[in-house]
Enzyme design. Structure first.
Site, PDB file in Angstrom:
ATOM      1  N   HIS A 270      -3.466  -4.904   5.989  1.00 54.28           N
ATOM      2  CA  HIS A 270      -3.882  -4.622   7.376  1.00 54.28           C
ATOM      3  C   HIS A 270      -3.783  -5.845   8.288  1.00 54.28           C
ATOM      4  O   HIS A 270      -3.976  -5.717   9.501  1.00 54.28           O
ATOM      5  CB  HIS A 270      -5.322  -4.102   7.412  1.00 54.28           C
ATOM      6  CG  HIS A 270      -5.498  -2.779   6.734  1.00 54.28           C
ATOM      7  ND1 HIS A 270      -4.743  -1.676   7.045  1.00 54.28           N
ATOM      8  CD2 HIS A 270      -6.333  -2.386   5.736  1.00 54.28           C
ATOM      9  CE1 HIS A 270      -5.102  -0.660   6.261  1.00 54.28           C
ATOM     10  NE2 HIS A 270      -6.057  -1.066   5.470  1.00 54.28           N
TER      11      HIS A 270
ATOM     12  N   ASP B  57      -1.054   2.159  -1.193  1.00 52.13           N
ATOM     13  CA  ASP B  57      -2.467   2.199  -0.802  1.00 52.13           C
ATOM     14  C   ASP B  57      -2.703   3.461   0.046  1.00 52.13           C
ATOM     15  O   ASP B  57      -1.800   3.928   0.729  1.00 52.13           O
ATOM     16  CB  ASP B  57      -2.772   0.943   0.017  1.00 52.13           C
ATOM     17  CG  ASP B  57      -4.264   0.743   0.267  1.00 52.13           C
ATOM     18  OD1 ASP B  57      -4.875  -0.056  -0.457  1.00 52.13           O
ATOM     19  OD2 ASP B  57      -4.805   1.387   1.197  1.00 52.13           O
TER      20      ASP B  57
ATOM     21  N   HIS C 164      -4.345   3.750   2.680  1.00 53.41           N
ATOM     22  CA  HIS C 164      -4.340   3.424   4.110  1.00 53.41           C
ATOM     23  C   HIS C 164      -2.953   2.921   4.533  1.00 53.41           C
ATOM     24  O   HIS C 164      -2.262   2.273   3.748  1.00 53.41           O
ATOM     25  CB  HIS C 164      -5.365   2.325   4.411  1.00 53.41           C
ATOM     26  CG  HIS C 164      -6.760   2.670   3.988  1.00 53.41           C
ATOM     27  ND1 HIS C 164      -7.289   2.275   2.784  1.00 53.41           N
ATOM     28  CD2 HIS C 164      -7.717   3.393   4.620  1.00 53.41           C
ATOM     29  CE1 HIS C 164      -8.541   2.735   2.683  1.00 53.41           C
ATOM     30  NE2 HIS C 164      -8.822   3.417   3.782  1.00 53.41           N
TER      31      HIS C 164
ATOM     32  N   ASP D 270      -6.687   3.095  -3.905  1.00 54.54           N
ATOM     33  CA  ASP D 270      -7.763   3.878  -3.292  1.00 54.54           C
ATOM     34  C   ASP D 270      -7.357   5.313  -2.955  1.00 54.54           C
ATOM     35  O   ASP D 270      -8.154   6.067  -2.397  1.00 54.54           O
ATOM     36  CB  ASP D 270      -8.330   3.167  -2.047  1.00 54.54           C
ATOM     37  CG  ASP D 270      -7.261   2.527  -1.186  1.00 54.54           C
ATOM     38  OD1 ASP D 270      -6.060   2.757  -1.442  1.00 54.54           O
ATOM     39  OD2 ASP D 270      -7.619   1.779  -0.256  1.00 54.54           O
TER      40      ASP D 270
END
Ligand code: ZN
Length: 314
Positions: free
Chosen positions: A126, A170, A172, A251
């Site tokens: 991120h 991931d 996200h 995740d």
């Protein structure tokens, strides 16, 4: 050939605060599973060095680096955003995390390992090149520096590779990695992510070198495999990467409460074997470097990392 396993105890010192899901116990859970699964014998342990500022600056602006450094508290914690904070040891941990990715890249390109895994935190995908310059609306999503992006730039600019792929599984969207490489024809980024979901990016208007696949909540492993097979593989095969970097977040596991997708260990093994390793073997002399991103259910994280590493041996 053994898998290089990069770690440093400094990465355990980064503390986001009590009850924060991005916690030191994550790395300990991985360690426990490595030993329990006996895969420990198949990896070779390496100590992650500290990244140098010039290496961070291949991705991040000096203002971003200075900002992170300046937010290092003498005591206690400083909040960078509602989800991300720094303690006195966080900057050093972040340098180890980026340093691991760089050292693993060197080792793999020099042929000491065919592949490597960086068991590090804070995570990175991120972290945008310049995002921390602004105001409090900016969200860093537990990340300080973009470890995978820094390693990919290192491979391109220091080792002179011409094409590298970044695979991000991931749950996200890796907004930082996309921001670093959007429109850069030397890099192909393949990802899927839950959408709409944090950080609410990646679904629209992406550059042609971005293969972003937004997926709705409750997507299960078989659907993910289909998407990966139909959308990632043809692009990866056509791109012929000379090296593959993996933003290895776990995740999207069905036991992980951070998000709402339904992957299990077998899915991570499948993605690793059928996608990453096959393409790497065919085009990149097997060269693969994975960096830990998310994964917050400790048991599922440990088991998934073992599944990822076990298949990396093939
Ligand atoms: Zn994540």
């Amino acid at each position: 050939m053994a898998t290089g396993f990069y770690f440093h105890p400094d990465c355990l010192q980064h503390d986001n605060g009590q009850w924060h899901p991005e916690c030191p116990a994550r790395l300990q859970a991985i360690e426990d599973q490595l030993i329990a699964s006996r895969i420990d014998a198949l990896i070779e342990r390496e100590e992650a060095p500290l990244a140098e500022e010039a290496e961070l600056a291949r991705v991040h602006t000096q203002a971003h680096i200075d900002y992170i450094k300046s937010r290092t508290p003498e005591h206690g914690r400083s909040e960078l955003d509602p989800d991300t904070s720094m303690c006195p040891q966080s900057y050093r941990a972040a340098l180890r995390a980026a340093g691991a990715a760089i050292a693993a890249t060197d080792a793999v390109i020099e042929g000491r390992y065919e592949n490597a895994f960086c068991s590090v935190r804070p995570p990175g995908h991120h972290a945008e090149p310049a995002r921390a310059m602004g105001f409090c609306l900016f969200k860093m999503g537990f990340c300080l520096f973009n470890n995978v992006a820094i390693a990919a730039r290192h491979a391109l600019e220091v080792h002179g590779l011409q094409r590298v792929a970044i695979v991000d599984f991931d749950v996200h969207h890796g907004n930082g990695t996309e921001a670093a490489f959007s429109g850069d024809s030397r890099v192909l980024m393949c990802s899927f992510f839950q959408h709409p979901f944090y950080p609410f990016s990646g679904a629209d208007n992406h550059a042609s070198n971005m293969v972003n696949v937004p997926l709705p909540a409750r997507t299960k492993g078989m659907q993910v495999r289909e998407v990966v097979d139909m959308m990632w593989l043809p692009r990866l095969e056509a791109f012929k990467p000379q090296m593959i970097f993996v933003s290895a977040g776990f995740d999207a596991h069905r036991e992980d409460d951070m998000a709402n997708m339904g992957l299990v260990e077998d899915d991570y093994a499948w993605i690793t074997e059928q996608q990453v390793r096959r393409v790497a073997k065919r085009h990149a002399q097997g060269r693969t470097v994975s960096c830990l991103e998310g994964g917050y259910n400790l048991s599922a994280l440990g088991r998934s990392v073992v599944a990822h590493l076990r298949l990396a041996e093939i």
